[in-house]
Design a protein around this motif. Structure first.
Motif, PDB file in Angstrom:
ATOM      1  N   ARG A 192       1.005  -1.128  -0.028  1.00 38.13           N
ATOM      2  CA  ARG A 192      -0.057   0.098  -0.041  1.00 38.13           C
ATOM      3  C   ARG A 192       0.846   1.069  -0.099  1.00 38.13           C
ATOM      4  O   ARG A 192       0.501   2.321  -0.643  1.00 38.13           O
ATOM      5  N   ALA A 292      -4.686   5.320  -2.566  1.00 34.12           N
ATOM      6  CA  ALA A 292      -5.555   5.039  -1.539  1.00 34.12           C
ATOM      7  C   ALA A 292      -6.928   5.558  -1.444  1.00 34.12           C
ATOM      8  O   ALA A 292      -7.775   5.162  -0.683  1.00 34.12           O
ATOM      9  N   THR A 327      -4.170   3.512   6.164  1.00 35.78           N
ATOM     10  CA  THR A 327      -3.875   2.268   6.140  1.00 35.78           C
ATOM     11  C   THR A 327      -3.792   1.399   7.333  1.00 35.78           C
ATOM     12  O   THR A 327      -4.256   0.424   7.321  1.00 35.78           O
TER      13      THR A 327
END
Length: 342
Positions: A192, A292, A327
């Protein structure tokens, strides 16, 4: 070492970590922008370095990559910025004022009898320029004193860029080894992070570059001068969400109306609405598909907050920091929902 002795030892090590970690942070803080910029640039050119290093060696490969990056990216950018600043000065000195009577009549019609006239606006601009020049000359000592700081920052930037290119893979491996997370969670966190960096650095730059090129082409057809300045201004502003290129071409439309170029104003209005700003709705989702997917309000906050804290580099660092926070929260929520984690 028995368990009775391990707890005080661990607490002492944590205190040492806080102490020396804080000192290390304050050591790096004066050069934080240079370090962050080097990190972003190293991320950008890492694929090139990964191909060159096996052929040229672990030291020569990063060296070639670094000098190629400076030659192909940094030096042209400096020339473009220099030309943009020069054209901005030319634009301010030789700007064509709109017809005084037409502007005054329009201004009074819209804003009333106390509306500003062309002469008033010109006087305000002149005073602002003189004040800025006076302040610049008054602080010439500070500017000269900043040259040494710039040279030190440039050295830190090059030093960091080289060692990130040479030992970046070792640094990532070290992080993986010391992070107290299971392998699956660590892999997801790194994946991520990579997606956030890609979206913030590459995705945003692609969107801004396309909008800058489209704006310059439109201005070229209309006959505007100082195209390098307009291109740089559009590129920089297009990095900001919501604002984008419209803050450049909409004032241009208003200017064309004031100087009586109605067909050009209508053409630029249509072109700007459909092509320049419309391209954002098509290109940004594709370019930032790996990001994201932050809420627009959070994204704006992350960018302006990043700029306030990190300077220009914050345009890219801000969304990464906020995205990583999101995240980590999601990973914590997943771990709490997973019955195997208890």
């Amino acid at each position: 070492m028995n368990s009775a002795d391990s707890t005080p030892s661990r607490l002492f090590l944590l205190l040492l970590l806080i102490l020396f970690g804080s000192l290390s942070f304050f050591f790096v803080l004066p050069f934080l922008q240079a370090v962050l910029l080097a990190g972003l640039l190293a991320y950008l050119v890492y694929p090139v370095n990964r191909r060159l290093t096996p052929r040229l060696g672990r030291s020569v490969g990063p060296t070639v990559t670094m000098f190629a990056t400076i030659t192909v990216i940094v030096v042209p950018l400096l020339f473009i910025l220099s030309a943009a600043v020069s054209q901005a000065a030319t634009l301010l000195q030789g700007a064509e004022l709109p017809d005084s009577e037409a502007f005054d009549a329009f201004s009074q019609e819209q804003l009333g009898t106390n509306a500003p006239t062309v002469e008033t606006l010109a006087e305000l601009v002149s005073n602002a320029v003189q004040t800025g020049i006076g302040g610049l000359l008054g602080n010439i000592g500070g500017i000269l004193g900043g040259i040494s700081a710039f040279l030190v920052g440039a050295f830190i930037f090059l030093f960091t860029l080289f060692f990130l290119l040479r030992d970046g893979d070792k640094f990532i491996a070290w992080l993986r080894a010391v992070v107290p997370l299971d392998t699956e969670t660590t892999d997801e966190l790194f994946e991520r992070t990579n997606d956030l960096l890609w979206a913030a650095v590459i995705g945003n730059v692609i969107v801004a570059a396309v909008q800058a090129i489209l704006t310059v082409l439109g201005f070229l057809v209309i006959g505007f001068d100082n195209l390098i300045f307009w291109g740089v201004a559009t590129f920089t502003l297009s990095l900001l969400p919501v604002i984008g290129a419209s803050i450049v071409w909409i004032p241009a439309v208003v200017y064309l109306v004031f100087v009586g170029s109605i067909p050009e104003a209508v053409g630029l209005l249509i072109y700007g609405s459909l092509i320049i700003s419309g391209s954002d709705n098509i290109i940004r989702p594709l370019a930032m598909e790996r990001g994201a997917k932050l809420n627009s309000g959070v994204l704006i906050l992350s960018i302006f907050g990043g700029v306030a804290v990190f300077g220009f580099v914050g345009l890219f660092v801000g969304p990464v920091v906020i995205g990583l926070t999101k995240t980590i929260i999601e990973l914590l929520a997943d771990e709490r929902a997973d019955p195997r984690s208890s």
